[in-house]
Design a protein around this motif. Structure first.
Motif, PDB file in Angstrom:
ATOM      1  N   SER A  91      -0.317   2.432  -8.137  1.00 21.18           N
ATOM      2  CA  SER A  91      -1.737   2.343  -8.534  1.00 21.18           C
ATOM      3  C   SER A  91      -1.850   1.870  -9.977  1.00 21.18           C
ATOM      4  O   SER A  91      -2.700   1.026 -10.307  1.00 21.18           O
ATOM      5  CB  SER A  91      -2.412   3.710  -8.385  1.00 21.18           C
ATOM      6  OG  SER A  91      -2.397   4.120  -7.041  1.00 21.18           O
ATOM      7  N   ARG A  92      -0.951   2.381 -10.825  1.00 21.40           N
ATOM      8  CA  ARG A  92      -0.953   1.937 -12.219  1.00 21.40           C
ATOM      9  C   ARG A  92      -0.493   0.486 -12.319  1.00 21.40           C
ATOM     10  O   ARG A  92      -1.028  -0.292 -13.119  1.00 21.40           O
ATOM     11  CB  ARG A  92      -0.040   2.838 -13.049  1.00 21.40           C
ATOM     12  CG  ARG A  92       0.054   2.419 -14.515  1.00 21.40           C
ATOM     13  CD  ARG A  92       0.960   3.365 -15.299  1.00 21.40           C
ATOM     14  NE  ARG A  92       0.392   4.702 -15.356  1.00 21.40           N
ATOM     15  CZ  ARG A  92       0.973   5.725 -15.985  1.00 21.40           C
ATOM     16  NH1 ARG A  92       2.141   5.542 -16.580  1.00 21.40           N
ATOM     17  NH2 ARG A  92       0.393   6.905 -16.008  1.00 21.40           N
ATOM     18  N   ALA A  93       0.509   0.117 -11.483  1.00 20.29           N
ATOM     19  CA  ALA A  93       1.005  -1.261 -11.500  1.00 20.29           C
ATOM     20  C   ALA A  93      -0.105  -2.238 -11.097  1.00 20.29           C
ATOM     21  O   ALA A  93      -0.203  -3.344 -11.641  1.00 20.29           O
ATOM     22  CB  ALA A  93       2.211  -1.394 -10.578  1.00 20.29           C
ATOM     23  N   ILE A  94      -0.950  -1.813 -10.137  1.00 18.39           N
ATOM     24  CA  ILE A  94      -2.079  -2.655  -9.724  1.00 18.39           C
ATOM     25  C   ILE A  94      -3.050  -2.830 -10.895  1.00 18.39           C
ATOM     26  O   ILE A  94      -3.519  -3.938 -11.190  1.00 18.39           O
ATOM     27  CB  ILE A  94      -2.795  -2.031  -8.506  1.00 18.39           C
ATOM     28  CG1 ILE A  94      -1.888  -2.092  -7.274  1.00 18.39           C
ATOM     29  CG2 ILE A  94      -4.117  -2.756  -8.238  1.00 18.39           C
ATOM     30  CD1 ILE A  94      -2.411  -1.304  -6.087  1.00 18.39           C
ATOM     31  N   ALA A  95      -3.349  -1.727 -11.577  1.00 17.80           N
ATOM     32  CA  ALA A  95      -4.263  -1.780 -12.726  1.00 17.80           C
ATOM     33  C   ALA A  95      -3.716  -2.650 -13.844  1.00 17.80           C
ATOM     34  O   ALA A  95      -4.478  -3.327 -14.552  1.00 17.80           O
ATOM     35  CB  ALA A  95      -4.530  -0.362 -13.242  1.00 17.80           C
ATOM     36  N   GLU A  96      -2.385  -2.660 -13.988  1.00 18.93           N
ATOM     37  CA  GLU A  96      -1.750  -3.464 -15.034  1.00 18.93           C
ATOM     38  C   GLU A  96      -1.543  -4.914 -14.613  1.00 18.93           C
ATOM     39  O   GLU A  96      -1.107  -5.749 -15.411  1.00 18.93           O
ATOM     40  CB  GLU A  96      -0.400  -2.847 -15.406  1.00 18.93           C
ATOM     41  CG  GLU A  96      -0.525  -1.473 -16.073  1.00 18.93           C
ATOM     42  CD  GLU A  96       0.816  -0.787 -16.242  1.00 18.93           C
ATOM     43  OE1 GLU A  96       1.812  -1.285 -15.660  1.00 18.93           O
ATOM     44  OE2 GLU A  96       0.873   0.245 -16.942  1.00 18.93           O
ATOM     45  N   GLY A  97      -1.833  -5.218 -13.347  1.00 17.84           N
ATOM     46  CA  GLY A  97      -1.721  -6.590 -12.860  1.00 17.84           C
ATOM     47  C   GLY A  97      -0.322  -7.012 -12.489  1.00 17.84           C
ATOM     48  O   GLY A  97      -0.049  -8.205 -12.337  1.00 17.84           O
ATOM     49  N   THR A  98       0.586  -6.049 -12.291  1.00 18.34           N
ATOM     50  CA  THR A  98       1.964  -6.398 -11.932  1.00 18.34           C
ATOM     51  C   THR A  98       2.252  -6.197 -10.447  1.00 18.34           C
ATOM     52  O   THR A  98       3.356  -6.505  -9.987  1.00 18.34           O
ATOM     53  CB  THR A  98       2.966  -5.563 -12.757  1.00 18.34           C
ATOM     54  OG1 THR A  98       2.738  -4.169 -12.504  1.00 18.34           O
ATOM     55  CG2 THR A  98       2.817  -5.859 -14.242  1.00 18.34           C
ATOM     56  N   PHE A  99       1.274  -5.674  -9.710  1.00 20.77           N
ATOM     57  CA  PHE A  99       1.473  -5.501  -8.270  1.00 20.77           C
ATOM     58  C   PHE A  99       0.167  -5.816  -7.555  1.00 20.77           C
ATOM     59  O   PHE A  99      -0.907  -5.352  -7.956  1.00 20.77           O
ATOM     60  CB  PHE A  99       1.918  -4.067  -7.941  1.00 20.77           C
ATOM     61  CG  PHE A  99       2.563  -3.929  -6.589  1.00 20.77           C
ATOM     62  CD1 PHE A  99       3.911  -4.208  -6.434  1.00 20.77           C
ATOM     63  CD2 PHE A  99       1.828  -3.540  -5.469  1.00 20.77           C
ATOM     64  CE1 PHE A  99       4.519  -4.089  -5.188  1.00 20.77           C
ATOM     65  CE2 PHE A  99       2.418  -3.431  -4.223  1.00 20.77           C
ATOM     66  CZ  PHE A  99       3.774  -3.701  -4.087  1.00 20.77           C
ATOM     67  N   ARG A 100       0.267  -6.612  -6.492  1.00 21.86           N
ATOM     68  CA  ARG A 100      -0.915  -7.048  -5.756  1.00 21.86           C
ATOM     69  C   ARG A 100      -1.543  -5.901  -4.983  1.00 21.86           C
ATOM     70  O   ARG A 100      -0.842  -5.158  -4.278  1.00 21.86           O
ATOM     71  CB  ARG A 100      -0.551  -8.168  -4.787  1.00 21.86           C
ATOM     72  CG  ARG A 100      -0.118  -9.457  -5.449  1.00 21.86           C
ATOM     73  CD  ARG A 100       0.272 -10.484  -4.388  1.00 21.86           C
ATOM     74  NE  ARG A 100      -0.839 -10.793  -3.507  1.00 21.86           N
ATOM     75  CZ  ARG A 100      -1.330 -12.023  -3.313  1.00 21.86           C
ATOM     76  NH1 ARG A 100      -0.822 -13.049  -4.009  1.00 21.86           N
ATOM     77  NH2 ARG A 100      -2.308 -12.236  -2.480  1.00 21.86           N
ATOM     78  N   GLU A 101      -2.850  -5.791  -5.091  1.00 19.74           N
ATOM     79  CA  GLU A 101      -3.549  -4.719  -4.391  1.00 19.74           C
ATOM     80  C   GLU A 101      -3.492  -4.925  -2.882  1.00 19.74           C
ATOM     81  O   GLU A 101      -3.313  -3.967  -2.117  1.00 19.74           O
ATOM     82  CB  GLU A 101      -5.003  -4.653  -4.860  1.00 19.74           C
ATOM     83  CG  GLU A 101      -5.768  -3.462  -4.300  1.00 19.74           C
ATOM     84  CD  GLU A 101      -7.151  -3.328  -4.903  1.00 19.74           C
ATOM     85  OE1 GLU A 101      -7.772  -2.262  -4.715  1.00 19.74           O
ATOM     86  OE2 GLU A 101      -7.612  -4.297  -5.555  1.00 19.74           O
ATOM     87  N   ASP A 102      -3.620  -6.190  -2.431  1.00 20.57           N
ATOM     88  CA  ASP A 102      -3.589  -6.441  -0.988  1.00 20.57           C
ATOM     89  C   ASP A 102      -2.209  -6.135  -0.401  1.00 20.57           C
ATOM     90  O   ASP A 102      -2.091  -5.641   0.729  1.00 20.57           O
ATOM     91  CB  ASP A 102      -4.016  -7.873  -0.655  1.00 20.57           C
ATOM     92  CG  ASP A 102      -3.289  -8.920  -1.465  1.00 20.57           C
ATOM     93  OD1 ASP A 102      -2.428  -8.555  -2.300  1.00 20.57           O
ATOM     94  OD2 ASP A 102      -3.582 -10.127  -1.294  1.00 20.57           O
TER      95      ASP A 102
END
Length: 506
Positions: A333-344
């Motif tokens: 969830s933090r990685a998504i917020a930081e833009g390093t992991f795709r939410e989809d």
């Protein structure tokens, strides 16, 4: 008020679950004597182990505690003599006070009976404990005690048979786990509620083909659980292939997963089959998926959505039938917020989430895990099985194990490699995070730069160990026993290290 005479024995023989039986047995005895605290003990090779205790959360921590055989104790006296005794802990020299360490309320009077099998062999003891001032609650009337003795005689037969059956069952399961570990099957060890809940979830997930995302701290066994899901699924006869995303450079990861065609890039002299194609019909386990580069995440998303892959340099896509199980110790969830992991991609890989408990969340599993690793790795090494002394087990139960089960496994291997004796003592266990590290620098090094500290990097491992051993021997005038004690190891281990280093008084 005591329970009716006919119901007490009948209730015991109707109970088939060993854990429930010993609890029920103990609680019935306490109710009969109108006290709240009691414990059940069984005889082991190295001492007397508590298998059940009641009286509150602090008392229940006593379960698993072992009173050493060579130490005076009430339960030891009763088991070895086969006689009932009444003891006042403050006055009786047989009382092993360490057993009550950490308890909020101490015992004032203890009534202890032997537990015997049909042939008269004593296998354990039961303690009925009064904590009231002066031991005023226990009924010590002759008729009352004789009746209680009859109840215990009946109950000990039921409990003894149940324990014998449970021991045989546990030995069979232990052997299966050891053989499974040696033959590559998944060894999952534990009885705690947290562990059993995670295992039950994994087994439920095995019934379908949805993507699973396993989270948890490093060393909690994420790959083992992934293997268990595969082993129990309809894909069990197909491949289970693993790729640690963080263990390979980004430039190579794509070709490892998707393969490539001859001529796709310089050095591609022949076609290479990727992991997804090789696992067709089976399962792909992507470990540390949180470290996957963004450029590759879109291609993984397509595999999950369309079940299609295209090798590097290839013109056509091909369909693959794979189940994807992923794992990470990162907060996605933090990685998504930081833009390093795709939410989809997160929603695709996390259809079935599975969180694994850390070892500190399942401390009751520590003895069983230690026993399993000691047995399995001793078998692998072809050496006699090792056992932990009561003090060593107690020390390891208190150990934090930040690296979880993996750290414990590595510690056991270290102990098997460094302890020649069949019994591992507390002194053989290195401090946390210091496996193999010399605990003191050579005297010459310490004196050479008092302000900056010793330059340990200037010494070889063997030179440091030899200098340390010599410093201890000089300090204690070659009294090996005292030197070993100062080093925090037993004498046999210290002697073994001296021989390997070629150190002798001559």
């Amino acid at each position: 008020m005591a329970p009716p005479i006919p119901e007490f024995p009948k209730a015991l023989f109707e109970e088939l679950d060993t854990d429930k039986l010993r609890r029920r047995f103990l609680e019935a005895l306490l109710e009969f004597q109108n006290v709240e605290r009691g414990s059940l003990w069984v005889k082991r090779e190295d001492g007397y182990q508590c298998i059940e205790a009641t009286g509150g959360p602090s008392e229940e921590r006593l379960v698993g505690f072992v009173v050493p055989k060579d130490k005076p104790s009430i339960v030891g006296w009763v088991i070895e003599n086969g006689k009932m005794t009444i003891a006042e802990p403050g006055k009786d020299k047989r009382h092993f006070k360490e057993a009550e360490s950490g308890l909020d309320v101490k015992s004032t009077l203890i009534l202890c009976y032997p537990l015997s099998l049909k042939n008269g062999e004593v296998y354990g003891a039961v303690e009925i404990i009064d904590t009231a001032h002066g031991g005023s609650r226990l009924n010590l009337g002759k008729d009352y005690l004789e009746l209680l003795e009859e109840f215990i005689a009946i109950g000990s037969l039921a409990l003894g048979n149940a324990l014998a059956f449970a021991d045989q069952k546990n030995e069979t399961q232990k052997l299966r786990k050891i053989l499974g570990g040696l033959t590559g099957e998944t060894p999952l060890v534990g009885k705690s509620q947290a562990f059993k809940a995670a295992l039950e979830t994994a087994r439920n997930y095995a019934r379908n083909d949805f993507a699973v995302c396993i989270t948890g701290e490093s060393g909690t066994g994420k790959e083992l659980f992934a293997r268990e899901i595969h082993r129990l699924s309809d894909r069990k006869d197909k491949p289970f292939l693993v790729q640690n995303v963080s263990a390979i450079p980004d430039a190579l990861l794509e070709s490892e997963l998707f393969g490539y065609k001859k001529g796709a890039f310089t050095g591609a002299e022949r076609d290479k089959v990727g992991l997804f194609e090789a696992a067709d019909g089976g399962t792909v386990f992507l470990d540390e998926i949180g470290d996957m580069p963004l450029t590759l995440q879109a291609r993984i998303l397509r595999v999950l959505q369309e079940h299609e892959i295209k090798p590097l340099g290839g013109a056509k896509t091909q369909t693959v039938d794979v189940r994807v199980i992923s794992a990470t110790n990162r907060d996605l969830s933090r990685a998504i917020a930081e833009g390093t992991f795709r939410e989809d991609l997160f929603y695709r890989v996390n259809v079935l989430p599975l969180h694994l408990p850390s070892l500190r969340e399942r401390p009751e599993d520590i003895p069983e895990l230690l026993d399993y690793f000691l047995s399995r790795d001793a078998a692998r090494l072809g050496i006699a099985p090792r056992k932990l002394s009561a003090e060593a087990l107690a020390a390891l139960r208190r150990r934090p194990f930040p690296g979880n089960v993996r750290e414990m496994e590595n510690l056991v291997r270290y102990l098997l490699a460094t302890v020649p004796d069949t019994v591992i003592e507390a002194g053989d266990i290195p401090p946390a995070n210091e496996i193999g590290i010399v605990r003191a620098a050579p005297a010459a090094a310490l004196q050479s730069a008092p302000d900056a500290g010793p330059d340990l990097a200037a010494y070889t491992w063997e030179a440091l160990e030899r200098a340390y051993a010599m410093a201890l021997l000089d300090k204690f005038k070659w009294n090996v026993t005292k030197a070993a004690r100062a080093a925090g190891v037993n004498r046999s281990t210290f002697d073994s290290r001296l021989r390997k280093l070629g150190i002798s008084k001559e």
